[in-house]
Design a protein around this motif. Structure first.
Motif, PDB file in Angstrom:
ATOM      1  N   LEU A 130       0.820  -1.207   0.000  1.00  0.00           N
ATOM      2  CA  LEU A 130       0.000   0.000   0.000  1.00  0.00           C
ATOM      3  C   LEU A 130       0.854   1.258   0.000  1.00  0.00           C
ATOM      4  O   LEU A 130       0.532   2.240  -0.679  1.00  0.00           O
ATOM      5  N   ILE A 131       1.970   1.248   0.720  1.00  0.00           N
ATOM      6  CA  ILE A 131       2.875   2.401   0.713  1.00  0.00           C
ATOM      7  C   ILE A 131       3.518   2.563  -0.661  1.00  0.00           C
ATOM      8  O   ILE A 131       3.652   3.689  -1.167  1.00  0.00           O
ATOM      9  N   ILE A 132       3.881   1.464  -1.289  1.00  0.00           N
ATOM     10  CA  ILE A 132       4.449   1.538  -2.636  1.00  0.00           C
ATOM     11  C   ILE A 132       3.433   2.091  -3.616  1.00  0.00           C
ATOM     12  O   ILE A 132       3.768   2.908  -4.485  1.00  0.00           O
ATOM     13  N   SER A 133       2.167   1.697  -3.505  1.00  0.00           N
ATOM     14  CA  SER A 133       1.157   2.231  -4.419  1.00  0.00           C
ATOM     15  C   SER A 133       0.902   3.715  -4.161  1.00  0.00           C
ATOM     16  O   SER A 133       0.675   4.478  -5.097  1.00  0.00           O
ATOM     17  N   PHE A 134       0.980   4.163  -2.885  1.00  0.00           N
ATOM     18  CA  PHE A 134       0.860   5.590  -2.590  1.00  0.00           C
ATOM     19  C   PHE A 134       1.999   6.371  -3.238  1.00  0.00           C
ATOM     20  O   PHE A 134       1.783   7.411  -3.875  1.00  0.00           O
ATOM     21  N   LEU A 135       3.221   5.873  -3.093  1.00  0.00           N
ATOM     22  CA  LEU A 135       4.373   6.560  -3.676  1.00  0.00           C
ATOM     23  C   LEU A 135       4.335   6.531  -5.198  1.00  0.00           C
ATOM     24  O   LEU A 135       4.736   7.499  -5.862  1.00  0.00           O
ATOM     25  N   PHE A 136       3.837   5.444  -5.782  1.00  0.00           N
ATOM     26  CA  PHE A 136       3.696   5.393  -7.237  1.00  0.00           C
ATOM     27  C   PHE A 136       2.639   6.382  -7.708  1.00  0.00           C
ATOM     28  O   PHE A 136       2.802   7.013  -8.759  1.00  0.00           O
ATOM     29  N   GLY A 137       1.558   6.534  -6.951  1.00  0.00           N
ATOM     30  CA  GLY A 137       0.558   7.543  -7.288  1.00  0.00           C
ATOM     31  C   GLY A 137       1.126   8.944  -7.202  1.00  0.00           C
ATOM     32  O   GLY A 137       0.818   9.811  -8.024  1.00  0.00           O
ATOM     33  N   PHE A 138       1.980   9.188  -6.212  1.00  0.00           N
ATOM     34  CA  PHE A 138       2.651  10.476  -6.092  1.00  0.00           C
ATOM     35  C   PHE A 138       3.547  10.729  -7.299  1.00  0.00           C
ATOM     36  O   PHE A 138       3.570  11.827  -7.857  1.00  0.00           O
ATOM     37  N   PHE A 139       4.266   9.707  -7.730  1.00  0.00           N
ATOM     38  CA  PHE A 139       5.115   9.836  -8.915  1.00  0.00           C
ATOM     39  C   PHE A 139       4.297  10.098 -10.170  1.00  0.00           C
ATOM     40  O   PHE A 139       4.656  10.947 -10.996  1.00  0.00           O
ATOM     41  N   VAL A 140       3.202   9.382 -10.332  1.00  0.00           N
ATOM     42  CA  VAL A 140       2.348   9.568 -11.511  1.00  0.00           C
ATOM     43  C   VAL A 140       1.760  10.978 -11.520  1.00  0.00           C
ATOM     44  O   VAL A 140       1.669  11.612 -12.571  1.00  0.00           O
ATOM     45  N   GLY A 141       1.379  11.480 -10.355  1.00  0.00           N
ATOM     46  CA  GLY A 141       0.853  12.837 -10.285  1.00  0.00           C
ATOM     47  C   GLY A 141       1.875  13.873 -10.691  1.00  0.00           C
ATOM     48  O   GLY A 141       1.561  14.834 -11.411  1.00  0.00           O
ATOM     49  N   ASN A 142       3.121  13.703 -10.243  1.00  0.00           N
ATOM     50  CA  ASN A 142       4.187  14.613 -10.660  1.00  0.00           C
ATOM     51  C   ASN A 142       4.438  14.513 -12.153  1.00  0.00           C
ATOM     52  O   ASN A 142       4.622  15.527 -12.832  1.00  0.00           O
ATOM     53  N   ALA A 143       4.446  13.312 -12.687  1.00  0.00           N
ATOM     54  CA  ALA A 143       4.713  13.126 -14.108  1.00  0.00           C
ATOM     55  C   ALA A 143       3.591  13.697 -14.968  1.00  0.00           C
ATOM     56  O   ALA A 143       3.855  14.340 -15.984  1.00  0.00           O
ATOM     57  N   VAL A 144       2.355  13.491 -14.557  1.00  0.00           N
ATOM     58  CA  VAL A 144       1.224  13.996 -15.335  1.00  0.00           C
ATOM     59  C   VAL A 144       1.190  15.521 -15.313  1.00  0.00           C
ATOM     60  O   VAL A 144       0.954  16.161 -16.334  1.00  0.00           O
ATOM     61  N   SER A 145       1.445  16.111 -14.158  1.00  0.00           N
ATOM     62  CA  SER A 145       1.376  17.565 -14.075  1.00  0.00           C
ATOM     63  C   SER A 145       2.480  18.232 -14.882  1.00  0.00           C
ATOM     64  O   SER A 145       2.264  19.287 -15.478  1.00  0.00           O
ATOM     65  N   THR A 146       3.647  17.624 -14.931  1.00  0.00           N
ATOM     66  CA  THR A 146       4.718  18.241 -15.712  1.00  0.00           C
ATOM     67  C   THR A 146       4.549  18.016 -17.201  1.00  0.00           C
ATOM     68  O   THR A 146       4.805  18.922 -17.992  1.00  0.00           O
ATOM     69  N   THR A 147       4.111  16.838 -17.616  1.00  0.00           N
ATOM     70  CA  THR A 147       3.952  16.588 -19.050  1.00  0.00           C
ATOM     71  C   THR A 147       2.717  17.268 -19.612  1.00  0.00           C
ATOM     72  O   THR A 147       2.736  17.729 -20.751  1.00  0.00           O
ATOM     73  N   ALA A 148       1.636  17.345 -18.849  1.00  0.00           N
ATOM     74  CA  ALA A 148       0.432  18.019 -19.350  1.00  0.00           C
ATOM     75  C   ALA A 148       0.639  19.526 -19.397  1.00  0.00           C
ATOM     76  O   ALA A 148       0.067  20.209 -20.246  1.00  0.00           O
ATOM     77  N   GLY A 149       1.467  20.057 -18.507  1.00  0.00           N
ATOM     78  CA  GLY A 149       1.708  21.492 -18.501  1.00  0.00           C
ATOM     79  C   GLY A 149       2.673  21.948 -19.573  1.00  0.00           C
ATOM     80  O   GLY A 149       2.770  23.142 -19.862  1.00  0.00           O
ATOM     81  N   GLN A 150       3.404  21.047 -20.188  1.00  0.00           N
ATOM     82  CA  GLN A 150       4.365  21.424 -21.215  1.00  0.00           C
ATOM     83  C   GLN A 150       3.687  21.882 -22.495  1.00  0.00           C
ATOM     84  O   GLN A 150       4.088  22.869 -23.097  1.00  0.00           O
ATOM     85  N   ARG A 151       2.679  21.149 -22.936  1.00  0.00           N
ATOM     86  CA  ARG A 151       2.027  21.487 -24.206  1.00  0.00           C
ATOM     87  C   ARG A 151       1.113  22.693 -24.052  1.00  0.00           C
ATOM     88  O   ARG A 151       1.129  23.587 -24.854  1.00  0.00           O
TER      89      ARG A 151
END
Length: 110
Positions: free
Chosen positions: A31-52
Protein backbone atom coordinates in the motif's frame (compact mmCIF):
# COMPACT_ATOMS: atom_id res chain seq x y z
CA UNK A 1 -12.63 -22.16 -19.51
CA UNK A 2 -10.92 -25.44 -19.91
CA UNK A 3 -8.85 -26.86 -17.12
CA UNK A 4 -5.45 -26.71 -18.82
CA UNK A 5 -1.99 -26.74 -17.29
CA UNK A 6 -1.60 -23.04 -18.00
CA UNK A 7 -4.85 -22.23 -16.19
CA UNK A 8 -3.80 -24.40 -13.26
CA UNK A 9 -0.43 -22.61 -13.15
CA UNK A 10 -2.06 -19.17 -13.13
CA UNK A 11 -4.51 -20.26 -10.43
CA UNK A 12 -1.68 -21.59 -8.27
CA UNK A 13 0.35 -18.40 -8.71
CA UNK A 14 -2.65 -16.23 -7.85
CA UNK A 15 -3.49 -18.24 -4.74
CA UNK A 16 0.13 -18.20 -3.51
CA UNK A 17 0.37 -14.44 -4.04
CA UNK A 18 -2.91 -14.01 -2.18
CA UNK A 19 -1.57 -16.05 0.73
CA UNK A 20 1.71 -14.11 0.64
CA UNK A 21 -0.05 -10.75 0.89
CA UNK A 22 -2.13 -11.85 3.89
CA UNK A 23 0.83 -10.88 6.05
CA UNK A 24 0.02 -7.37 7.40
CA UNK A 25 3.54 -6.00 6.86
CA UNK A 26 3.63 -7.10 3.23
CA UNK A 27 0.18 -5.65 2.69
CA UNK A 28 1.22 -2.36 4.29
CA UNK A 29 4.40 -2.21 2.23
CA UNK A 30 2.43 -2.76 -0.98
CA UNK A 31 0.00 0.00 0.00
CA UNK A 32 2.87 2.40 0.71
CA UNK A 33 4.45 1.54 -2.64
CA UNK A 34 1.16 2.23 -4.42
CA UNK A 35 0.86 5.59 -2.59
CA UNK A 36 4.37 6.56 -3.68
CA UNK A 37 3.70 5.39 -7.24
CA UNK A 38 0.56 7.54 -7.29
CA UNK A 39 2.65 10.48 -6.09
CA UNK A 40 5.12 9.84 -8.92
CA UNK A 41 2.35 9.57 -11.51
CA UNK A 42 0.85 12.84 -10.28
CA UNK A 43 4.19 14.61 -10.66
CA UNK A 44 4.71 13.13 -14.11
CA UNK A 45 1.22 14.00 -15.34
CA UNK A 46 1.38 17.57 -14.08
CA UNK A 47 4.72 18.24 -15.71
CA UNK A 48 3.95 16.59 -19.05
CA UNK A 49 0.43 18.02 -19.35
CA UNK A 50 1.71 21.49 -18.50
CA UNK A 51 4.37 21.42 -21.21
CA UNK A 52 2.03 21.49 -24.21
CA UNK A 53 -0.55 23.82 -22.74
CA UNK A 54 -3.41 23.34 -25.21
CA UNK A 55 -4.91 20.12 -23.79
CA UNK A 56 -4.96 21.17 -20.13
CA UNK A 57 -8.75 21.21 -19.78
CA UNK A 58 -9.21 17.86 -21.50
CA UNK A 59 -6.51 16.21 -19.38
CA UNK A 60 -7.93 17.73 -16.20
CA UNK A 61 -11.43 16.48 -17.05
CA UNK A 62 -10.08 13.01 -17.77
CA UNK A 63 -8.19 12.93 -14.47
CA UNK A 64 -11.25 14.05 -12.51
CA UNK A 65 -13.35 11.33 -14.15
CA UNK A 66 -10.64 8.77 -13.40
CA UNK A 67 -10.37 9.72 -9.72
CA UNK A 68 -14.15 9.77 -9.32
CA UNK A 69 -14.38 6.34 -10.91
CA UNK A 70 -11.82 4.93 -8.47
CA UNK A 71 -13.67 6.56 -5.58
CA UNK A 72 -16.87 4.92 -6.79
CA UNK A 73 -15.15 1.54 -6.81
CA UNK A 74 -13.67 2.02 -3.34
CA UNK A 75 -16.74 3.42 -1.58
CA UNK A 76 -19.41 1.28 -3.26
CA UNK A 77 -18.67 -1.74 -1.08
CA UNK A 78 -20.11 -2.11 2.37
CA UNK A 79 -18.11 -0.48 5.15
CA UNK A 80 -17.83 -3.54 7.38
CA UNK A 81 -16.76 -6.01 4.72
CA UNK A 82 -13.07 -6.56 4.16
CA UNK A 83 -11.88 -4.90 1.01
CA UNK A 84 -9.66 -6.71 -1.44
CA UNK A 85 -6.03 -5.80 -1.81
CA UNK A 86 -6.31 -4.38 -5.31
CA UNK A 87 -9.13 -2.03 -4.29
CA UNK A 88 -7.11 -0.77 -1.32
CA UNK A 89 -3.99 -0.31 -3.44
CA UNK A 90 -6.04 1.50 -6.10
CA UNK A 91 -7.37 3.86 -3.44
CA UNK A 92 -3.87 4.53 -2.09
CA UNK A 93 -2.69 5.20 -5.64
CA UNK A 94 -5.52 7.71 -6.03
CA UNK A 95 -4.70 9.41 -2.73
CA UNK A 96 -1.03 9.73 -3.68
CA UNK A 97 -2.02 11.11 -7.07
CA UNK A 98 -4.35 13.74 -5.61
CA UNK A 99 -1.80 14.66 -2.93
CA UNK A 100 0.82 15.19 -5.61
CA UNK A 101 -1.49 17.41 -7.64
CA UNK A 102 -2.25 19.52 -4.56
CA UNK A 103 1.45 19.97 -3.86
CA UNK A 104 2.05 21.00 -7.48
CA UNK A 105 -0.78 23.52 -7.22
CA UNK A 106 0.71 24.97 -4.02
CA UNK A 107 4.10 25.25 -5.72
CA UNK A 108 2.59 27.12 -8.67
CA UNK A 109 0.53 29.39 -6.42
CA UNK A 110 3.45 30.56 -4.33
Amino acid sequence: MQNTRLNNLFDAIASRLGQWFLNPWRRLSLLIISFLFGFFVGNAVSTTAGQRGFLDIVVAAFLVVLTEFTSRIFYSQSFLSRRSLWVDSLNFLKVGFIYSLFLEAFKLGS
